[in-house]
Design a protein around this motif. Structure first.
Motif, PDB file in Angstrom:
ATOM      1  N   LEU A 140       0.866  -1.118  -0.019  1.00  0.00           N
ATOM      2  CA  LEU A 140      -0.086  -0.153   0.073  1.00  0.00           C
ATOM      3  C   LEU A 140       0.690   1.242   0.017  1.00  0.00           C
ATOM      4  O   LEU A 140       0.387   2.162  -0.702  1.00  0.00           O
ATOM      5  CB  LEU A 140      -0.970   0.066   1.367  1.00  0.00           C
ATOM      6  CG  LEU A 140      -1.968  -1.083   1.274  1.00  0.00           C
ATOM      7  CD1 LEU A 140      -2.793  -0.831   2.268  1.00  0.00           C
ATOM      8  CD2 LEU A 140      -3.015  -0.752   0.000  1.00  0.00           C
ATOM      9  N   ARG A 141       1.853   1.136   0.874  1.00  0.00           N
ATOM     10  CA  ARG A 141       2.862   2.357   0.872  1.00  0.00           C
ATOM     11  C   ARG A 141       3.604   2.508  -0.467  1.00  0.00           C
ATOM     12  O   ARG A 141       3.786   3.724  -1.074  1.00  0.00           O
ATOM     13  CB  ARG A 141       3.770   2.401   2.216  1.00  0.00           C
ATOM     14  CG  ARG A 141       4.381   3.753   2.232  1.00  0.00           C
ATOM     15  CD  ARG A 141       3.575   4.660   2.898  1.00  0.00           C
ATOM     16  NE  ARG A 141       4.001   6.232   2.640  1.00  0.00           N
ATOM     17  CZ  ARG A 141       3.948   6.983   1.854  1.00  0.00           C
ATOM     18  NH1 ARG A 141       2.853   6.652   0.810  1.00  0.00           N
ATOM     19  NH2 ARG A 141       4.264   8.191   1.614  1.00  0.00           N
ATOM     20  N   HIS A 142       4.494   1.415  -0.850  1.00  0.00           N
ATOM     21  CA  HIS A 142       5.325   1.617  -1.889  1.00  0.00           C
ATOM     22  C   HIS A 142       4.598   1.690  -3.329  1.00  0.00           C
ATOM     23  O   HIS A 142       5.167   2.567  -4.048  1.00  0.00           O
ATOM     24  CB  HIS A 142       6.316   0.512  -1.858  1.00  0.00           C
ATOM     25  CG  HIS A 142       7.712   0.593  -2.531  1.00  0.00           C
ATOM     26  ND1 HIS A 142       8.718   1.381  -2.303  1.00  0.00           N
ATOM     27  CD2 HIS A 142       7.706   0.209  -3.710  1.00  0.00           C
ATOM     28  CE1 HIS A 142       9.423   1.442  -3.132  1.00  0.00           C
ATOM     29  NE2 HIS A 142       9.113   0.763  -4.319  1.00  0.00           N
ATOM     30  N   PHE A 143       3.688   0.833  -3.470  1.00  0.00           N
ATOM     31  CA  PHE A 143       3.361   0.808  -4.843  1.00  0.00           C
ATOM     32  C   PHE A 143       2.040   1.694  -5.097  1.00  0.00           C
ATOM     33  O   PHE A 143       1.751   2.012  -6.160  1.00  0.00           O
ATOM     34  CB  PHE A 143       2.775  -0.641  -5.154  1.00  0.00           C
ATOM     35  CG  PHE A 143       3.940  -1.800  -5.104  1.00  0.00           C
ATOM     36  CD1 PHE A 143       5.071  -1.451  -5.571  1.00  0.00           C
ATOM     37  CD2 PHE A 143       3.680  -3.017  -4.401  1.00  0.00           C
ATOM     38  CE1 PHE A 143       6.362  -2.474  -5.699  1.00  0.00           C
ATOM     39  CE2 PHE A 143       4.693  -3.892  -4.438  1.00  0.00           C
ATOM     40  CZ  PHE A 143       6.141  -3.564  -5.080  1.00  0.00           C
ATOM     41  N   GLU A 144       1.252   1.988  -3.829  1.00  0.00           N
ATOM     42  CA  GLU A 144      -0.005   2.579  -4.092  1.00  0.00           C
ATOM     43  C   GLU A 144       0.019   3.904  -3.565  1.00  0.00           C
ATOM     44  O   GLU A 144      -0.687   4.681  -3.701  1.00  0.00           O
ATOM     45  CB  GLU A 144      -1.174   1.610  -3.529  1.00  0.00           C
ATOM     46  CG  GLU A 144      -1.340   0.200  -3.609  1.00  0.00           C
ATOM     47  CD  GLU A 144      -2.096   0.066  -4.764  1.00  0.00           C
ATOM     48  OE1 GLU A 144      -2.952   0.796  -5.246  1.00  0.00           O
ATOM     49  OE2 GLU A 144      -2.172  -1.529  -5.474  1.00  0.00           O
ATOM     50  N   GLY A 145       1.096   4.132  -2.881  1.00  0.00           N
ATOM     51  CA  GLY A 145       1.221   5.415  -2.250  1.00  0.00           C
ATOM     52  C   GLY A 145       0.301   5.739  -1.338  1.00  0.00           C
ATOM     53  O   GLY A 145      -0.209   7.018  -0.914  1.00  0.00           O
ATOM     54  N   VAL A 146      -0.358   4.965  -0.434  1.00  0.00           N
ATOM     55  CA  VAL A 146      -1.523   5.018   0.471  1.00  0.00           C
ATOM     56  C   VAL A 146      -0.900   5.884   1.674  1.00  0.00           C
ATOM     57  O   VAL A 146       0.219   5.520   2.333  1.00  0.00           O
ATOM     58  CB  VAL A 146      -2.148   3.728   0.857  1.00  0.00           C
ATOM     59  CG1 VAL A 146      -3.265   4.072   2.037  1.00  0.00           C
ATOM     60  CG2 VAL A 146      -2.695   3.344  -0.406  1.00  0.00           C
ATOM     61  N   PRO A 147      -1.515   6.924   2.331  1.00  0.00           N
ATOM     62  CA  PRO A 147      -0.815   7.390   3.420  1.00  0.00           C
ATOM     63  C   PRO A 147      -0.685   6.796   4.749  1.00  0.00           C
ATOM     64  O   PRO A 147      -1.408   5.762   4.811  1.00  0.00           O
ATOM     65  CB  PRO A 147      -1.792   8.545   3.752  1.00  0.00           C
ATOM     66  CG  PRO A 147      -2.621   8.840   2.599  1.00  0.00           C
ATOM     67  CD  PRO A 147      -2.756   7.636   1.885  1.00  0.00           C
ATOM     68  N   LEU A 148       0.380   6.817   5.480  1.00  0.00           N
ATOM     69  CA  LEU A 148       0.703   5.804   6.625  1.00  0.00           C
ATOM     70  C   LEU A 148      -0.761   5.726   7.616  1.00  0.00           C
ATOM     71  O   LEU A 148      -1.043   4.547   7.987  1.00  0.00           O
ATOM     72  CB  LEU A 148       1.502   6.383   7.780  1.00  0.00           C
ATOM     73  CG  LEU A 148       2.944   6.355   6.981  1.00  0.00           C
ATOM     74  CD1 LEU A 148       3.790   7.182   8.082  1.00  0.00           C
ATOM     75  CD2 LEU A 148       3.491   4.856   6.974  1.00  0.00           C
TER      76      LEU A 148
END
Lengths: 254, 186
Positions: free
Chosen positions: B141-149
């Motif tokens: 989610l963080r690396h590929f989708e750029g979802v906030p923490l």
């Protein structure tokens, strides 16, 4: 100088700002090393589904939703069945109450007329009997609810746990919960009404859960029960209600 | 003007199956992609899509519109994918699987011999396999989708600090696995 941690460097890579990095060459080098690895991690290629994908998803889903609706209708029947059971219980209780009054009636008929005090007393007795019935029924409701909550709270969250029996019981209790809450409000039993109010969303969550819950769903139910302190509240209010019921039996009918 | 997701949810709540079908058609592809990145398997991703919409249908009454329908549905999807990974892990433990993908990389991954590209992708896949369900999801989610923490934390049901720590553990595992390619020790 306190360097930033490895975890902070990773977070810096993902955009978090650390003023220390502006001044520390060593930490910037470490960030560059991590970036050299992470920059090369591209999203794995996702095989693109064909053009009909959406309609295939819907076709498969539609069939499952039909089954879901059938189950929902069955739940509806259980709910109404529970309401009917409560109404029947109230009716039977009413019959008992009338019979008791009739047994008292011949004595009063033999008397020429009732004084206003006697009429008031008689009304008070009737009210007391109704309240007694309500308290007994609600106490049983609390007892059943507590048992379900304790059972679910003691389960270890695992995948695909079958909570079908608890769910069916919660469905039944949900319908009567609403009726009891209204009755308790009407009679000014605030503690009882508040607890019934707290209980309702939890029973609803259990009743609407799938038969086989995931670990996360079970955890969510357990968290809600725990956050509201429901098991303890149920025990306290149940003890109060028992006390009240006992006291009302000790009060002689006037 | 195109009907909004919220309007479709309202209609679906009222028993309008066509409205729910539109929601499925709008979001199934995006959910499939996320599910695939977590499960690394088309069949599993398909199952996750099905389970996600089934759970969403059952829980439509709980959707309050504070988050977008996309976010809400993705949250469900991630949970479904994690459930699936857990059950897969249990199955594999029962069968005492010895075909650990990580072996594929570590056997012959000296920097001189590897041809970057396909093998690097295999190494990344192996690294993702070596992560726990939460680590993989947080990283994807963080690396590929750029979802906030914060959003990742909400999806996984953990606090932001724990989310950071989970991502850090994932990155550490990734660095270890990719060390032969990058020459960078963790």
């Amino acid at each position: 100088m306190n360097h930033v941690t490895q975890e902070e460097i990773v977070m810096a890579y993902y955009g978090e700002r650390f003023a220390h990095l502006d001044d520390c060459e060593e930490c910037r080098t470490e960030l560059a090393r991590i970036a050299a690895v992470l920059d090369r991690v591209d999203a794995p290629e996702v095989p693109e589904p064909d053009a009909d994908y959406e309609s295939r998803v819907w076709q498969r889903l539609e069939w499952r939703l039909r089954g879901e609706k059938k189950r929902e209708r069955r739940r509806e029947w259980i709910r109404w069945g529970a309401v009917a059971a409560v109404v029947a219980l109230a009716f039977v209780a009413g019959l008992f109450w009338q019979r008791e009054n009739r047994a008292v009636a011949p004595q009063s008929v033999s008397k020429p007329a009732q004084s206003p005090n006697q009429i008031v007393s008689q009304q008070q007795n009737q009210q007391r009997q109704r309240d007694r019935i309500l308290l007994v029924v609600i106490n049983e409701h609390f007892d059943d609810s507590e048992r379900i909550l304790v059972e679910l709270s003691n389960l270890k969250p695992e995948e695909g746990l079958d909570i079908g029996p608890e769910r069916a019981r919660a469905e039944g209790l949900l319908a009567s919960n609403r009726l009891y809450r209204r009755s308790a409000e009407d009679r000014g039993e605030e503690n009882v009404a508040t607890l019934l109010d707290d209980l309702e969303p939890v029973l609803m969550q259990i009743a609407h859960a799938p038969s086989q819950v995931s670990a996360n769903e079970l955890r969510a139910i357990q968290k809600r029960v725990e956050a509201k302190g429901l098991v303890l509240k149920l025990r306290v209010v149940r003890a109060n209600v028992r006390g009240k019921t006992a006291a009302s039996y000790q009060q002689p009918n006037v | 003007m195109e009907t909004t997701d919220l309007e479709l949810v309202e209609r679906a709540r009222g028993g309008d199956d066509d409205a729910f079908r539109l929601l499925v058609e709008r979001h199934s592809r995006g959910i499939y992609r996320t599910a695939y990145r977590i499960t690394s398997n088309s069949a599993d991703a398909d199952d996750v899509v099905q389970e996600t919409f089934l759970r969403a249908y059952r829980s439509l009454h709980t959707y309050d519109g504070r988050a977008s329908f996309t976010t809400w549905a993705h949250r469900i999807a991630v949970n479904c994918a994690l459930d699936l990974l857990d059950s897969r892990k249990r199955r594999e433990a029962r069968h005492d699987s010895s075909d650990d993908l990580s072996e594929l990389v570590s056997q012959d991954a000296s920097p001189e011999r590897v041809v970057l590209g396909a093998q690097m992708q295999r190494a990344i896949a192996a690294a993702l396999q070596a992560m726990s369900g939460n680590e993989r999801t947080a990283f994807v989610l963080r690396h590929f989708e750029g979802v906030p923490l914060e959003e990742i934390g909400a999806i996984l049901g953990i606090k932001t600090n724990a989310t950071k720590n989970t991502i850090f553990r994932a990155v550490t595992k990734l660095r270890e696995r990719l060390q032969p390619f990058t020459g960078s020790a963790s």
